[in-house]
Design an enzyme around this catalytic site. Structure first.
Site, PDB file in Angstrom:
ATOM      1  N   ARG A   1      32.262  32.475  36.389  1.00  0.00           N
ATOM      2  CA  ARG A   1      33.059  33.681  36.651  1.00  0.00           C
ATOM      3  C   ARG A   1      32.305  34.947  36.258  1.00  0.00           C
ATOM      4  NH1 ARG A   1      38.890  31.014  35.116  1.00  0.00           N
ATOM      5  NH2 ARG A   1      39.610  30.650  37.250  1.00  0.00           N
TER       6      ARG A   1
ATOM      7  N   THR B   1      39.555  33.479  32.701  1.00  0.00           N
ATOM      8  CA  THR B   1      40.255  33.846  33.937  1.00  0.00           C
ATOM      9  C   THR B   1      39.870  35.258  34.371  1.00  0.00           C
ATOM     10  OG1 THR B   1      42.113  32.482  33.197  1.00  0.00           O
ATOM     11  CG2 THR B   1      42.526  33.997  35.030  1.00  0.00           C
TER      12      THR B   1
ATOM     13  N   PHE C   1      52.186  37.400  40.142  1.00  0.00           N
ATOM     14  CA  PHE C   1      51.052  37.406  41.068  1.00  0.00           C
ATOM     15  C   PHE C   1      51.084  36.241  42.059  1.00  0.00           C
ATOM     16  CE2 PHE C   1      49.734  35.505  36.995  1.00  0.00           C
ATOM     17  CZ  PHE C   1      49.319  34.241  37.402  1.00  0.00           C
TER      18      PHE C   1
ATOM     19  N   LYS D   1      36.693  29.301  45.467  1.00  0.00           N
ATOM     20  CA  LYS D   1      37.750  30.097  46.102  1.00  0.00           C
ATOM     21  C   LYS D   1      37.194  30.949  47.261  1.00  0.00           C
ATOM     22  CE  LYS D   1      40.745  30.365  42.008  1.00  0.00           C
ATOM     23  NZ  LYS D   1      41.544  31.286  41.135  1.00  0.00           N
TER      24      LYS D   1
ATOM     25  N   HIS E   1      38.481  27.699  40.738  1.00  0.00           N
ATOM     26  CA  HIS E   1      39.625  27.054  40.083  1.00  0.00           C
ATOM     27  C   HIS E   1      39.152  25.765  39.442  1.00  0.00           C
ATOM     28  CE1 HIS E   1      43.561  25.187  39.472  1.00  0.00           C
ATOM     29  NE2 HIS E   1      42.983  24.081  39.889  1.00  0.00           N
TER      30      HIS E   1
ATOM     31  N   ARG F   1      36.076  23.847  32.440  1.00  0.00           N
ATOM     32  CA  ARG F   1      36.736  25.100  32.047  1.00  0.00           C
ATOM     33  C   ARG F   1      35.744  26.020  31.318  1.00  0.00           C
ATOM     34  NH1 ARG F   1      41.591  26.413  34.240  1.00  0.00           N
ATOM     35  NH2 ARG F   1      41.755  27.832  32.465  1.00  0.00           N
TER      36      ARG F   1
END
Ligand code: GDP
Length: 140
Positions: free
Chosen positions: A104, A93, A59, A11, A117, A87
């Site tokens: 992340r 998230t 959002f 991202k 993503h 994942r």
């Protein structure tokens, strides 16, 4: 288990932090084969099409502004159990809940600017791969 394909986006926040190389290395170190890769910028409209399933979420406007705010890197990846394994490598998230060793945990800033993503199922993987890549662009 047969080979499976998945789709991922590095991202805009992660590209700005120069995390691209590290994240691609993590894909390869974890057994993902890169079938296709490109860097591009998408428009607000394209971000809205890509995230259409989230259109009713509070959002949505902010997410599509973010995703169209700068360069992204999109990849088609392949390995056994690719969708679930990606994942897992991504982490939760919200990076506050992401496990140690996940992408992340290392690179996300918050629940929205969360670095990566990854497709969440077979149907979404098919849609997302075909949104960004033509069949002829994928490695044999
Ligand atoms: P993912 O599959 O882990 O990426 O999470 P989702 O499919 O639930 O959400 C898609 C993307 O929307 C996330 O990766 C975040 O960038 C963003 N997002 C999700 N939940 C929130 C939220 O509660 N607030 C904000 N601002 N963004 C969110």
């Amino acid at each position: 288990m047969t080979l499976q394909r998945t789709f991922t986006i590095i991202k805009p926040d992660a590209v700005k932090k120069n995390a691209t190389g590290d994240i691609i290395k993590q894909f390869q170190d974890n057994g993902f084969r890169i079938l296709a890769i490109k860097m591009l910028e998408i428009s607000k409209h394209q971000a809205e099409q890509f995230y259409a399933v989230h259109a009713s979420r509070p959002f949505f406007n902010s997410l599509t502004d973010f995703m169209s705010s700068g360069p992204i890197v999109v990849l088609a990846l392949e390995k056994e159990n690719a969708i679930a394994d990606l994942r897992k490598l991504m982490g939760a998230t919200n990076p506050a809940n992401a496990e140690e060793g996940t992408i992340r945990k290392k690179w996300a800033t918050n629940i929205e600017f969360n670095a990566i993503h990854g497709s969440d199922g077979e149907d979404t993987a098919r849609f997302e791969l075909s949104y960004f890549f033509a069949g002829y662009e994928l490695a044999k």
